[in-house]
Write a protein that holds these residues in place. Structure first.
Motif, PDB file in Angstrom:
ATOM      1  N   LEU A  60     -29.837  11.089 -25.163  1.00 57.73           N
ATOM      2  CA  LEU A  60     -29.271  10.506 -23.950  1.00 57.73           C
ATOM      3  C   LEU A  60     -29.608   9.019 -23.916  1.00 57.73           C
ATOM      4  CD1 LEU A  60     -30.252  13.186 -21.276  1.00 57.73           C
ATOM      5  CD2 LEU A  60     -27.940  12.660 -22.055  1.00 57.73           C
ATOM      6  N   THR A  61     -28.777   8.246 -23.266  1.00 53.68           N
ATOM      7  CA  THR A  61     -29.054   6.815 -23.115  1.00 53.68           C
ATOM      8  C   THR A  61     -28.948   6.422 -21.644  1.00 53.68           C
ATOM      9  OG1 THR A  61     -26.723   6.221 -23.491  1.00 53.68           O
ATOM     10  CG2 THR A  61     -28.202   6.219 -25.413  1.00 53.68           C
ATOM     11  N   ILE A  62     -29.674   5.385 -21.289  1.00 54.65           N
ATOM     12  CA  ILE A  62     -29.597   4.814 -19.947  1.00 54.65           C
ATOM     13  C   ILE A  62     -29.342   3.324 -20.080  1.00 54.65           C
ATOM     14  CG2 ILE A  62     -30.852   4.289 -17.821  1.00 54.65           C
ATOM     15  CD1 ILE A  62     -32.322   6.841 -18.020  1.00 54.65           C
ATOM     16  N   ALA A  63     -28.348   2.835 -19.354  1.00 58.65           N
ATOM     17  CA  ALA A  63     -28.048   1.400 -19.340  1.00 58.65           C
ATOM     18  C   ALA A  63     -28.654   0.798 -18.072  1.00 58.65           C
ATOM     19  CB  ALA A  63     -26.544   1.167 -19.361  1.00 58.65           C
ATOM     20  N   PHE A  64     -29.524  -0.187 -18.261  1.00 56.18           N
ATOM     21  CA  PHE A  64     -30.128  -0.895 -17.129  1.00 56.18           C
ATOM     22  C   PHE A  64     -29.387  -2.211 -16.921  1.00 56.18           C
ATOM     23  CE2 PHE A  64     -33.591   1.920 -18.375  1.00 56.18           C
ATOM     24  CZ  PHE A  64     -34.037   2.378 -17.143  1.00 56.18           C
ATOM     25  N   HIS A  65     -29.005  -2.476 -15.668  1.00 59.03           N
ATOM     26  CA  HIS A  65     -28.255  -3.681 -15.321  1.00 59.03           C
ATOM     27  C   HIS A  65     -29.120  -4.568 -14.426  1.00 59.03           C
ATOM     28  CE1 HIS A  65     -24.232  -1.856 -16.461  1.00 59.03           C
ATOM     29  NE2 HIS A  65     -25.003  -0.791 -16.363  1.00 59.03           N
ATOM     30  N   ASP A  66     -29.303  -5.824 -14.847  1.00 62.45           N
ATOM     31  CA  ASP A  66     -30.042  -6.795 -14.040  1.00 62.45           C
ATOM     32  C   ASP A  66     -29.048  -7.435 -13.076  1.00 62.45           C
ATOM     33  OD1 ASP A  66     -31.787  -8.618 -13.002  1.00 62.45           O
ATOM     34  OD2 ASP A  66     -31.963  -9.843 -14.812  1.00 62.45           O
ATOM     35  N   ILE A  67     -29.095  -7.036 -11.813  1.00 61.99           N
ATOM     36  CA  ILE A  67     -28.112  -7.485 -10.825  1.00 61.99           C
ATOM     37  C   ILE A  67     -28.730  -8.589  -9.960  1.00 61.99           C
ATOM     38  CG2 ILE A  67     -26.657  -6.793  -8.880  1.00 61.99           C
ATOM     39  CD1 ILE A  67     -26.607  -3.977 -10.066  1.00 61.99           C
ATOM     40  N   LEU A  83     -23.291  -3.516  -7.830  1.00 61.09           N
ATOM     41  CA  LEU A  83     -24.027  -2.368  -7.302  1.00 61.09           C
ATOM     42  C   LEU A  83     -23.137  -1.131  -7.217  1.00 61.09           C
ATOM     43  CD1 LEU A  83     -26.039  -4.113  -4.440  1.00 61.09           C
ATOM     44  CD2 LEU A  83     -26.996  -3.095  -6.506  1.00 61.09           C
ATOM     45  N   ARG A  84     -21.873  -1.327  -6.884  1.00 61.06           N
ATOM     46  CA  ARG A  84     -20.957  -0.188  -6.757  1.00 61.06           C
ATOM     47  C   ARG A  84     -20.574   0.406  -8.106  1.00 61.06           C
ATOM     48  NH1 ARG A  84     -17.940  -3.595  -2.203  1.00 61.06           N
ATOM     49  NH2 ARG A  84     -19.018  -2.739  -0.361  1.00 61.06           N
ATOM     50  N   SER A  85     -20.925  -0.277  -9.185  1.00 59.58           N
ATOM     51  CA  SER A  85     -20.554   0.222 -10.522  1.00 59.58           C
ATOM     52  C   SER A  85     -21.664   1.038 -11.181  1.00 59.58           C
ATOM     53  CB  SER A  85     -20.183  -0.964 -11.432  1.00 59.58           C
ATOM     54  OG  SER A  85     -21.339  -1.721 -11.758  1.00 59.58           O
TER      55      SER A  85
END
Length: 346
Positions: A60-67, A83-85
């Protein structure tokens, strides 16, 4: 799974993102700057790969987004769009001060910071819901969207996030298109100083997380950023020396799964050993759909065995003779760590 890392300026969210991505501060980045994808460690996948020796192994993979927060408005239109994505919101609050980052005049208050972030998110959703209700009132519409929005507005006026509102399945579907941010599962991340790594500073934050019914992670982003620059062997020694039980990466992965109530199941074979995620309480039919829509449409039965039972038996043939390999119907609730093989006909 997509996780958005968000917080006030100075909370250390970008430092945390660099700790996860391993990118040094000031390093040139390409078009995917602000997004890092990490593999979810799973010993079960590794052990099954040793047995089957497949052509491909997929974790499994997790994508972290720096918002980034807006310069003048915390929830700028761009921040809200990002944030809504995502599927999970990791809210970072500040619980550290040093020579370069002195405490604000009023002192550090991570509980108040978390509440302010949560209130801002609820307010942004309230504005969207209120505008939609005004339009529907003029159109004289009274349907699941109408009742769902009224439930949402009633909650927002009490500063209750939408994830804590009980909606019917029809209302939930009607509101899904609005992508309300307060509907997202939340992971509270308290960024502490080095001295707080092994202690329990700000115990009131733990109580606040429990009150808000969200999982909490305590870490020092600055230390984790330093760890990320070390070799795997050096990282183990450093963590041990600092008295840190789990790295930030491991803590956030576990926290994201806890927030979303995801579990993982496995598929095995000579071609591929793979982990998949599904909501806790998900059916065998839903698990089949995660693999491929045709499997869900033509579902007949699922062959199911726990990973532990399979590894003890050593083969599917032996597992079958010992009664560990079971046939289950479409309503069967898949459990974490089960190996699932779908029988189907399309």
């Amino acid at each position: 799974m997509d996780v958005g890392i968000f917080g006030n300026a100075g909370a250390g969210k970008s430092t945390l993102f660099r700790a996860l991505s391993g990118v040094r501060e000031g390093s040139p980045q390409g078009k995917n700057a602000g997004v890092c994808v990490i593999k979810v460690p799973d010993e079960r996948v590794d052990r099954l790969a040793e047995v089957f020796r497949p052509k491909k192994v997929t974790h499994l993979t997790i994508a972290f987004h720096d918002i980034d927060a807006g310069e003048t408005d915390l929830l700028s239109p761009q921040a809200l769009a990002e944030l809504r994505s995502v599927e999970v919101l990791a809210l970072v609050v500040r619980a550290f001060a040093d020579d370069y980052h002195p405490a604000p005049p009023g002192g550090l208050d991570p509980v108040a910071e978390f509440r302010d972030l949560s209130s801002s998110i609820v307010l942004s959703d309230y504005i969207v819901a209120q505008k939609r209700i005004e339009r529907m009132t003029k159109e004289a519409r009274r349907d699941a969207e109408w009742t769902g929005l009224h439930k949402a507005i009633d909650a927002f006026e009490k500063e209750v996030p939408l994830r804590d509102v009980e909606l019917s399945a029809e209302e939930d579907r009607a509101l899904s298109g609005f992508r309300f941010v307060s509907r997202l599962p939340v992971l509270l991340v308290m960024n502490v100083g080095e001295e707080g790594v092994t202690g329990e500073p700000y115990p009131e934050v733990t109580k606040e997380a429990a009150k808000a019914k969200v999982p909490m992670v305590r870490l020092c982003a600055k230390v984790e950023e330093e760890i990320a620059q070390l070799s795997p062997a050096e990282q183990v020694d450093f963590l041990k020396g600092m008295g840190i039980a789990r790295s930030a990466r491991d803590q956030l992965v576990r926290g994201a799964f806890e927030a979303t109530r995801y579990i993982s199941f496995l598929t095995v074979g000579e071609d591929e050993v793979r982990a998949w995620n599904i909501r806790e309480g998900g059916s065998a039919s839903a698990a089949a759909g995660r693999i491929h829509s045709d499997l869900e449409k033509g579902f007949i039965r699922a062959e199911v065995i726990s990973c532990d039972d399979f590894l003890r038996c050593g083969s599917m043939a032996k597992a079958k003779t010992e009664g560990k390999l079971r046939l289950e119907g479409k309503e069967y609730v898949v459990k974490d760590g089960e190996i699932v093989h779908v029988r189907f006909n399309v």
